[in-house]
Design a protein around this motif. Structure first.
Motif, PDB file in Angstrom:
ATOM      1  N   GLN A  22       0.839  -1.192   0.000  1.00 31.93           N
ATOM      2  CA  GLN A  22       0.000   0.000   0.000  1.00 31.93           C
ATOM      3  C   GLN A  22       0.879   1.248   0.000  1.00 31.93           C
ATOM      4  OE1 GLN A  22      -2.131   1.588   3.574  1.00 31.93           O
ATOM      5  NE2 GLN A  22      -3.963   1.171   2.370  1.00 31.93           N
ATOM      6  N   VAL A  23       0.595   2.148  -0.911  1.00 36.84           N
ATOM      7  CA  VAL A  23       1.325   3.414  -0.989  1.00 36.84           C
ATOM      8  C   VAL A  23       0.432   4.539  -0.468  1.00 36.84           C
ATOM      9  CG1 VAL A  23       2.223   5.145  -2.605  1.00 36.84           C
ATOM     10  CG2 VAL A  23       2.895   2.741  -2.835  1.00 36.84           C
ATOM     11  N   THR A  24       1.002   5.391   0.351  1.00 38.74           N
ATOM     12  CA  THR A  24       0.317   6.597   0.827  1.00 38.74           C
ATOM     13  C   THR A  24       0.808   7.773  -0.002  1.00 38.74           C
ATOM     14  OG1 THR A  24       0.167   5.701   3.058  1.00 38.74           O
ATOM     15  CG2 THR A  24      -0.091   8.074   2.815  1.00 38.74           C
ATOM     16  N   ASP A  25      -0.127   8.575  -0.499  1.00 40.00           N
ATOM     17  CA  ASP A  25       0.260   9.630  -1.440  1.00 40.00           C
ATOM     18  C   ASP A  25       0.847  10.846  -0.709  1.00 40.00           C
ATOM     19  OD1 ASP A  25      -1.811  11.274  -0.527  1.00 40.00           O
ATOM     20  OD2 ASP A  25      -3.052  10.999  -2.307  1.00 40.00           O
ATOM     21  N   ARG A  26       1.204  11.853  -1.473  1.00 39.77           N
ATOM     22  CA  ARG A  26       1.891  13.011  -0.887  1.00 39.77           C
ATOM     23  C   ARG A  26       0.961  13.877  -0.048  1.00 39.77           C
ATOM     24  NH1 ARG A  26       2.076  17.713  -4.365  1.00 39.77           N
ATOM     25  NH2 ARG A  26       0.748  17.487  -6.195  1.00 39.77           N
ATOM     26  N   HIS A  27      -0.329  13.603  -0.073  1.00 40.17           N
ATOM     27  CA  HIS A  27      -1.281  14.328   0.761  1.00 40.17           C
ATOM     28  C   HIS A  27      -1.664  13.529   2.004  1.00 40.17           C
ATOM     29  CE1 HIS A  27      -1.580  17.051  -2.608  1.00 40.17           C
ATOM     30  NE2 HIS A  27      -1.953  16.066  -3.395  1.00 40.17           N
ATOM     31  N   GLY A  28      -0.992  12.379   2.197  1.00 38.72           N
ATOM     32  CA  GLY A  28      -1.272  11.550   3.363  1.00 38.72           C
ATOM     33  C   GLY A  28      -2.439  10.609   3.190  1.00 38.72           C
ATOM     34  N   GLU A  29      -2.962  10.484   1.960  1.00 37.03           N
ATOM     35  CA  GLU A  29      -4.109   9.619   1.708  1.00 37.03           C
ATOM     36  C   GLU A  29      -3.646   8.261   1.184  1.00 37.03           C
ATOM     37  OE1 GLU A  29      -7.307  10.306   2.352  1.00 37.03           O
ATOM     38  OE2 GLU A  29      -6.622  12.198   3.226  1.00 37.03           O
ATOM     39  N   PRO A  30      -4.307   7.171   1.620  1.00 34.81           N
ATOM     40  CA  PRO A  30      -3.947   5.864   1.066  1.00 34.81           C
ATOM     41  C   PRO A  30      -4.375   5.768  -0.393  1.00 34.81           C
ATOM     42  CG  PRO A  30      -5.882   5.680   2.476  1.00 34.81           C
ATOM     43  CD  PRO A  30      -5.373   7.085   2.626  1.00 34.81           C
ATOM     44  N   MET A  31      -3.665   4.954  -1.151  1.00 33.71           N
ATOM     45  CA  MET A  31      -3.980   4.770  -2.564  1.00 33.71           C
ATOM     46  C   MET A  31      -5.378   4.203  -2.734  1.00 33.71           C
ATOM     47  SD  MET A  31      -1.741   1.337  -3.306  1.00 33.71           S
ATOM     48  CE  MET A  31      -2.287  -0.271  -2.677  1.00 33.71           C
ATOM     49  N   GLN A  32      -5.955   4.443  -3.894  1.00 39.73           N
ATOM     50  CA  GLN A  32      -7.220   3.805  -4.250  1.00 39.73           C
ATOM     51  C   GLN A  32      -6.919   2.352  -4.651  1.00 39.73           C
ATOM     52  OE1 GLN A  32     -10.605   6.314  -5.781  1.00 39.73           O
ATOM     53  NE2 GLN A  32      -8.952   7.073  -7.106  1.00 39.73           N
ATOM     54  N   GLU A  33      -7.653   1.443  -4.053  1.00 40.44           N
ATOM     55  CA  GLU A  33      -7.339   0.015  -4.196  1.00 40.44           C
ATOM     56  C   GLU A  33      -8.604  -0.763  -4.562  1.00 40.44           C
ATOM     57  OE1 GLU A  33      -4.978  -3.439  -1.628  1.00 40.44           O
ATOM     58  OE2 GLU A  33      -5.376  -1.476  -0.764  1.00 40.44           O
ATOM     59  N   PRO A  34      -8.850  -0.966  -5.838  1.00 41.30           N
ATOM     60  CA  PRO A  34     -10.080  -1.650  -6.251  1.00 41.30           C
ATOM     61  C   PRO A  34      -9.960  -3.160  -6.084  1.00 41.30           C
ATOM     62  CG  PRO A  34      -8.759  -1.147  -8.166  1.00 41.30           C
ATOM     63  CD  PRO A  34      -8.038  -0.543  -6.991  1.00 41.30           C
ATOM     64  N   PRO A  35     -11.088  -3.863  -5.987  1.00 43.43           N
ATOM     65  CA  PRO A  35     -11.036  -5.327  -5.922  1.00 43.43           C
ATOM     66  C   PRO A  35     -10.632  -5.923  -7.272  1.00 43.43           C
ATOM     67  CG  PRO A  35     -13.310  -4.570  -6.036  1.00 43.43           C
ATOM     68  CD  PRO A  35     -12.460  -3.343  -5.886  1.00 43.43           C
ATOM     69  N   SER A  89       4.585  -0.422  -5.454  1.00 46.75           N
ATOM     70  CA  SER A  89       5.922  -0.115  -4.940  1.00 46.75           C
ATOM     71  C   SER A  89       6.944   0.125  -6.043  1.00 46.75           C
ATOM     72  CB  SER A  89       6.425  -1.269  -4.059  1.00 46.75           C
ATOM     73  OG  SER A  89       6.684  -2.431  -4.841  1.00 46.75           O
ATOM     74  N   ILE A  90       6.664  -0.329  -7.267  1.00 46.10           N
ATOM     75  CA  ILE A  90       7.686  -0.294  -8.317  1.00 46.10           C
ATOM     76  C   ILE A  90       8.047   1.143  -8.704  1.00 46.10           C
ATOM     77  CG2 ILE A  90       8.339  -1.115 -10.602  1.00 46.10           C
ATOM     78  CD1 ILE A  90       7.902  -3.286  -8.363  1.00 46.10           C
ATOM     79  N   GLN A 121      11.155  -4.072   8.985  1.00 50.08           N
ATOM     80  CA  GLN A 121      10.589  -2.973   9.777  1.00 50.08           C
ATOM     81  C   GLN A 121      10.431  -1.718   8.927  1.00 50.08           C
ATOM     82  OE1 GLN A 121      12.939  -1.800  13.152  1.00 50.08           O
ATOM     83  NE2 GLN A 121      11.225  -0.759  14.152  1.00 50.08           N
ATOM     84  N   LEU A 122      11.432  -1.437   8.092  1.00 51.88           N
ATOM     85  CA  LEU A 122      11.364  -0.250   7.249  1.00 51.88           C
ATOM     86  C   LEU A 122      10.316  -0.402   6.164  1.00 51.88           C
ATOM     87  CD1 LEU A 122      12.334   2.475   6.162  1.00 51.88           C
ATOM     88  CD2 LEU A 122      14.126   1.247   4.922  1.00 51.88           C
ATOM     89  N   VAL A 123      10.346  -1.524   5.447  1.00 53.29           N
ATOM     90  CA  VAL A 123       9.399  -1.672   4.337  1.00 53.29           C
ATOM     91  C   VAL A 123       7.971  -1.752   4.840  1.00 53.29           C
ATOM     92  CG1 VAL A 123      11.109  -2.691   2.797  1.00 53.29           C
ATOM     93  CG2 VAL A 123       9.677  -4.201   4.199  1.00 53.29           C
ATOM     94  N   GLY A 124       7.805  -2.230   6.070  1.00 54.15           N
ATOM     95  CA  GLY A 124       6.472  -2.199   6.661  1.00 54.15           C
ATOM     96  C   GLY A 124       5.967  -0.776   6.815  1.00 54.15           C
ATOM     97  N   GLN A 125       6.851   0.124   7.222  1.00 58.88           N
ATOM     98  CA  GLN A 125       6.475   1.537   7.335  1.00 58.88           C
ATOM     99  C   GLN A 125       6.189   2.151   5.967  1.00 58.88           C
ATOM    100  OE1 GLN A 125       9.737   3.374   9.395  1.00 58.88           O
ATOM    101  NE2 GLN A 125       9.500   2.116  11.226  1.00 58.88           N
ATOM    102  N   LEU A 126       6.799   1.582   4.926  1.00 57.31           N
ATOM    103  CA  LEU A 126       6.615   2.105   3.571  1.00 57.31           C
ATOM    104  C   LEU A 126       5.425   1.481   2.857  1.00 57.31           C
ATOM    105  CD1 LEU A 126      10.340   2.193   2.377  1.00 57.31           C
ATOM    106  CD2 LEU A 126       9.027   3.960   3.568  1.00 57.31           C
ATOM    107  N   GLY A 127       4.745   0.540   3.498  1.00 55.67           N
ATOM    108  CA  GLY A 127       3.530   0.004   2.913  1.00 55.67           C
ATOM    109  C   GLY A 127       3.553  -1.465   2.565  1.00 55.67           C
ATOM    110  N   ALA A 128       4.690  -2.149   2.733  1.00 57.22           N
ATOM    111  CA  ALA A 128       4.746  -3.578   2.433  1.00 57.22           C
ATOM    112  C   ALA A 128       3.854  -4.336   3.407  1.00 57.22           C
ATOM    113  CB  ALA A 128       6.171  -4.088   2.516  1.00 57.22           C
ATOM    114  N   ARG A 129       3.103  -5.273   2.856  1.00 60.13           N
ATOM    115  CA  ARG A 129       2.197  -6.058   3.691  1.00 60.13           C
ATOM    116  C   ARG A 129       2.763  -7.438   4.006  1.00 60.13           C
ATOM    117  NH1 ARG A 129      -2.940  -3.833   0.167  1.00 60.13           N
ATOM    118  NH2 ARG A 129      -3.514  -2.131   1.584  1.00 60.13           N
TER     119      ARG A 129
END
Length: 810
Positions: free
Chosen positions: A84-97, A335-336, A472-480
């Motif tokens: 999951q990536v958080t954008d520059r406004h602090g919002e989580p990415m849009q994630e469709p099913p 993440s790419i 620990q770091l990649v978890g903070q960056l959005g890795a699940r």
């Protein structure tokens, strides 16, 4: 002298014996008793609303067991995204099913919306043709910038728009970067396209699902680079199968290049359907299916700007990229273009200020995810093209401009979060210049001109971040998921041992190089070490193989487990020799007591571990088996300098690669022959991207390059003999082997080398061409030389640029 065995030896790949004699066991070789076959019905339109699907005629056809549609998966989980990536406004990415079979809409050509399970694949294909689907065609969005326009059709109706995220990095640098550009003595600007690619591994994807009713367990055989991750994603998030009831097996796998990292709908379908019909279900992809179902790579449109002061020091870098996600979010897709791309924009240079903006966009195309290099080639291509262009604008030597701005002191904290631990960029550049005889180039250019050809020389540098970590770091960056690796080392009573690794081999030579590491540590022959991988029932939980992490992360876990084995074996040996364990040394397969002639062989100690008649049980447990998990505390940072010489035919625009050289710093090298092969393969793929390969859609979302008739793979005559050198070694400081990654380097460093060489060739003949977008096909190069109308890809104030929009490319 070259070593004959162990670390540093060019041991022949033991796995090649079975591969070259036809004894490999691939997923398609697996046939489970009573298996049925599935064929997927895939959308022939890029965007459409499913009104109805009539399966009655298909279900009644000979051999048909069951027909599935999206309705059969109501209440079942959807294919998850692992980052999951958080954008520059602090919002989580849009994630469709991402449903297993399309529900409500089809969103790209190739999107599966029905599946037929039958006794034979031929019967399933016949029945699939009998399905009648009422799908209302909708306007697709293919161009990324058009997809973000107000009022653009939405790929997913329940999202706000087609923007997945708008990411800025480092956001707090933005104002300072903008100010640096205002104060710059010179600014170089370049707009470019990183073309969409299809991975095309030799072996297409295959999935075989099997269900055992007696214990309610499922098994999936699949072509995967990371079976444990597939088990976790599919079991926990899609089908709700407890992990102890789900086994995932990835046997021999014929190449991956990233495209087999991800969890795909076909894997979940076969596992689900096997339980539903109480029979094994098998699917083997055709090559045509692979083009429209395997995740694609790259597909970025970027603008990059480099600011320099009056002394030609880099003062700031600014980029804006549109990154195509396709119709759904693949496993690692978000993440790419962010954490694997933005963090590498410093490159080899001490640029003090960097700002990267990435807009990830949903379009009605096949999902895009990691492809060999995954973000790092995209970063390197931008950076090394703009540096080369700056050198031409300033009239300075491109090598000297790079040298002036090289990082020379380590460790080095970049302005984009990562810290390089070691490197010597001047050393690799020196080695490269030695390999290519740069002083003799002008004579070679004149010889080419005498034959009516234009000769060009292109150079560039690269740095890669691989062995992605720490968890620990990649978890903070959005890795699940965690990004550690694991190993279990089991020593037999007679001294041989088995290493069970969470890494996975699909061409990297793990069975050879991992054995070399253990052999070297203990001092036993390599053939006494067996490597086991690819089966979640037989190996500890691991993250698989991608991102050049095999030795740096997987190998380090093996070292840690082997260290535990040696420590326990020393205790046993000490008891046998009536000595202190602190005085016991292991060398060349024997334990000795320092300063004495006492000695005991490795085999005697391992036998004593399983026949513990003669040591105190209260101090030492019987047996000799240990497990270790290794979670690195930083990336590794391989780097290098590459050069390419080309000849361009001015009559046709055809480009021939005449020579190629690669000087790499991979830290310590375990098997030089395997490393050289990895570089060769990466360079071949990079040349393919630079000159030949292009995955193209038309405005209706139809895939124009859906077969080898239209998608040009590199052939033997497209790739020259490659000079490879890895003698410049600055060992990694934070893993026990001192190794860095090598698997992706060739694909990172080669595309800008080729393009820089072609631009050099054209400019040497007086053509005012500053950039041509990949692939540099003959029509595209000819158009650049002859001033043909060109749109897209980056016109600048400093000359013409020919890009992906050219009519000359079609």
């Amino acid at each position: 002298m070259p070593k004959d065995t162990g670390i540093g030896a060019s041991s022949k790949r033991r796995e090649d014996v079975r591969f070259l004699t036809g004894k490999g066991r691939y997923t398609d070789d697996i046939n489970v008793a009573g298996q049925a076959h599935v064929v997927f019905l895939r959308s022939d339109m890029a965007h459409g609303r499913i009104n109805s699907i009539d399966t009655a005629d298909a279900a009644a056809m000979p051999g048909v067991i069951r027909v599935f549609t999206g309705a059969d998966f109501e209440g079942v989980g959807t294919i998850p995204c692992g980052w999951q990536v958080t954008d520059r406004h602090g919002e989580p990415m849009q994630e469709p099913p991402h449903p297993i079979l399309a529900q409500g809409k089809v969103r790209h050509v190739g999107d599966p919306y029905a599946a037929v399970v039958a006794e034979t694949a031929a019967q399933a294909r016949d029945a699939a043709e009998a399905i009648v689907a009422d799908i209302e065609e909708l306007t697709p969005v293919i161009d990324m910038k058009a997809a973000l326009a107000d009022g653009a059709p939405k790929v997913h109706d329940d999202l706000k728009n087609n923007l997945c995220y708008d990411w800025g990095f480092v956001e707090e640098n933005k104002a300072a970067v903008d100010e640096a550009f205002q104060n710059a003595a010179h600014v170089t600007t370049l707009e470019l396209v990183n073309n969409r690619l299809v991975a095309n591994p030799m072996e297409p994807r295959v999935a075989v699902g099997d269900y055992a009713a007696h214990d309610d367990s499922s098994t999936l055989y699949t072509t995967s680079q990371n079976p444990h991750v597939i088990r976790l994603l599919m079991g926990a998030f899609v089908l709700g199968i407890p992990e102890h009831k789900l086994r995932v097996v990835a046997p021999d796998v014929g190449g991956g290049f990233g495209t087999k990292i991800f969890h795909y709908a076909e894997e979940a379908f076969c596992t689900f359907a096997a339980k539903a019909i109480q029979r094994p279900v098998k699917w083997t992809s055709t090559r045509g299916e692979a083009f429209m179902s395997d995740a694609h790579g790259r597909d970025h449109v970027s603008k990059i700007e480099l600011a320099l002061d009056a002394d030609h020091n880099f003062t700031a870098l600014r980029t804006e990229t549109y990154a195509n996600m396709g119709a759904y979010l693949s496993t690692f897709a978000p993440s790419i273009p962010t954490w694997l791309h933005g963090t590498l924009m410093a490159g080899n240079y001490k640029t003090p200020l960097v700002y990267v903006n990435v807009k990830a966009v949903f379009t009605n195309t096949v999902p895009v995810d990691a492809y060999r290099g995954a973000g790092r080639p995209e970063a390197t291509f931008q950076l090394e093209r703009v540096v080369d262009k700056a050198a031409r604008e300033l009239g300075v030597d491109p090598v000297e401009l790079r040298r002036k701005n090289f990082i020379t002191e380590f460790p080095y904290q970049t302005p984009v979060a990562v810290e390089y631990d070691t490197g010597d960029y001047n050393a690799t550049m020196d080695k490269l210049l030695e390999l290519i005889d740069r002083d003799g180039f002008e004579a070679r250019r004149k010889e080419s001109e005498a034959r009516g050809k234009l000769r060009g020389l292109g150079l560039n540098c690269y740095i890669e971040a691989c062995g992605i970590a720490p968890s620990q770091l990649v978890g903070q960056l959005g890795a699940r998921a965690g990004l550690y690796e694991s190993a279990t080392v089991r020593v037999n009573a007679t001294g041989g041992l088995v290493v069970m690794t969470g890494s996975h081999s699909h061409g990297q030579g793990h069975e050879t190089s991992f054995a070399q590491v253990v052999s070297d540590m203990i001092g036993i022959p390599e053939d006494q070490v067996e490597i086991v991988h690819g089966d979640t029932a037989n190996t500890p939980m691991g993250m698989g193989t991608y991102g050049s992490r095999s030795l740096a992360v997987g190998g380090s876990a093996i070292v840690k487990a082997t260290d535990k084995i040696i420590a326990k074996a020393k205790k046993i040996a000490a008891h046998l020799m009536e000595a202190s364990p602190d005085d016991v040394e292991l060398k060349d397969g024997a334990f000795t007591v320092a300063g004495t002639d006492k000695s005991v062989a490795w085999g005697d100690v391992t036998l004593a571990a399983y026949v513990p008649h003669n040591y105190p049980l209260e101090d030492i447990e019987p047996g000799l088996e240990e497990t270790a998990f290794y979670d690195p505390n930083n990336f590794t940072y391989p780097s290098g300098a590459y050069a390419c010489e080309v000849e361009v035919d001015p009559e046709t625009g055809k480009v021939d690669v005449i020579s190629f050289a690669a000087a790499d710093d991979f830290g310590n090298v375990v098997n030089p022959m395997i490393v050289e092969g990895q570089v060769h393969g990466g360079v071949a793929q990079g040349i393919g991207q630079a000159l030949l390969e292009n995955c193209a859609y038309d405005e209706n979302g139809q895939l124009l390059s859906a077969s080898y008739m239209d998608y040009a793979m590199p052939r033997a005559h497209d790739v020259p003999m490659i000079k490879v050198d890895h003698s410049c070694q600055t060992p990694c400081t934070h893993n026990p082997l001192g190794v860095k990654g090598c698997g992706e380097a060739g694909a990172i460093g080669s595309p800008p080398s080729v393009v820089n060489a072609v631009i050099d060739a054209l400019q040497s003949a007086g053509h005012d061409v500053t950039h041509i977008d990949m692939p540099l096909t003959p029509p595209r190069v000819w158009a650049a030389m002859n001033g043909a109308n060109a749109t897209g890809g980056g016109g600048t104030a400093h000359g013409r640029s020919v890009g992906a929009g050219d009519t000359a490319t079609h």
